[in-house]
Design a protein around this motif. Structure first.
Motif, mmCIF file in Angstrom:
data_model
loop_
_atom_site.group_PDB
_atom_site.id
_atom_site.type_symbol
_atom_site.label_atom_id
_atom_site.label_comp_id
_atom_site.label_asym_id
_atom_site.label_seq_id
_atom_site.Cartn_x
_atom_site.Cartn_y
_atom_site.Cartn_z
ATOM 1 N N LEU A 1 -1.714 -5.004 1.135
ATOM 2 C CA LEU A 1 -2.876 -5.905 0.851
ATOM 3 C C LEU A 1 -3.316 -4.786 -0.698
ATOM 4 C CD1 LEU A 1 -5.182 -5.949 4.360
ATOM 5 C CD2 LEU A 1 -4.055 -7.607 2.882
ATOM 6 N N GLU A 2 -3.037 -4.008 -0.820
ATOM 7 C CA GLU A 2 -3.455 -3.442 -2.104
ATOM 8 C C GLU A 2 -2.516 -3.834 -3.382
ATOM 9 O OE1 GLU A 2 -3.225 0.840 -4.171
ATOM 10 O OE2 GLU A 2 -3.126 0.589 -1.864
ATOM 11 N N VAL A 3 -0.701 -4.010 -2.421
ATOM 12 C CA VAL A 3 -0.196 -4.682 -3.728
ATOM 13 C C VAL A 3 -0.337 -5.827 -3.935
ATOM 14 C CG1 VAL A 3 0.964 -2.419 -3.697
ATOM 15 C CG2 VAL A 3 1.514 -4.468 -2.347
ATOM 16 N N GLY A 4 -1.763 -6.253 -3.013
ATOM 17 C CA GLY A 4 -1.362 -8.423 -3.457
ATOM 18 C C GLY A 4 -1.233 -9.164 -2.466
ATOM 19 N N ALA A 5 -0.445 -8.501 -1.491
ATOM 20 C CA ALA A 5 -0.292 -9.575 0.063
ATOM 21 C C ALA A 5 -1.984 -10.241 0.759
ATOM 22 C CB ALA A 5 -0.266 -8.424 0.981
ATOM 23 N N ASP A 6 -1.239 -11.683 0.746
ATOM 24 C CA ASP A 6 -2.264 -12.804 1.003
ATOM 25 C C ASP A 6 -2.501 -12.471 2.583
ATOM 26 O OD1 ASP A 6 -3.918 -14.930 1.699
ATOM 27 O OD2 ASP A 6 -2.634 -16.482 1.453
#
Length: 105
Positions: free
Chosen positions: A65-70
């Motif tokens: 989530l921190e690196v941008g996962a949806d």
């Protein structure tokens, strides 16, 4: 178990697409949720949801989530997103305190 910092560094260093799909249409987040579901849905002790396993899986989820996962990703079979999974998991899993922290973010 791989440290979350190493996991995050690997993703960033190799420019991993955290929303890439595998052959079954699953994102890495969906794969981690499948693993968590396997560990928490069996009673034979082999896949028991130990604190170390739960912490490791939750750590991977938080890194993704921190690196941008949806967080709304759904696989080709229509399996539920992280948010829906977390909501249903609150009442189902013994380690629900981890899920509360994710849902509240």
């Amino acid at each position: 178990l791989v440290n979350e910092q190493c996991f995050k560094s690997f993703i960033r260093h190799h420019h991993v697409n955290v929303d890439a799909l595998d052959r079954e249409g699953r994102t890495p987040l969906c794969v981690v949720l499948d693993l968590l579901d396997l560990w928490t849905s069996r009673d034979d002790g082999l896949f028991a949801p130990t604190s170390a396993r739960m912490s490791s899986v939750v750590g991977r989820i938080l890194v993704l989530l921190e690196v941008g996962a949806d967080p709304h990703a759904v696989d080709n079979s229509g399996n539920i997103s992280l948010i829906e999974y977390a909501r249903t998991a609150l009442g189902r899993h013994t380690e629900s305190r981890y899920w509360r922290s994710i849902v509240q973010k």
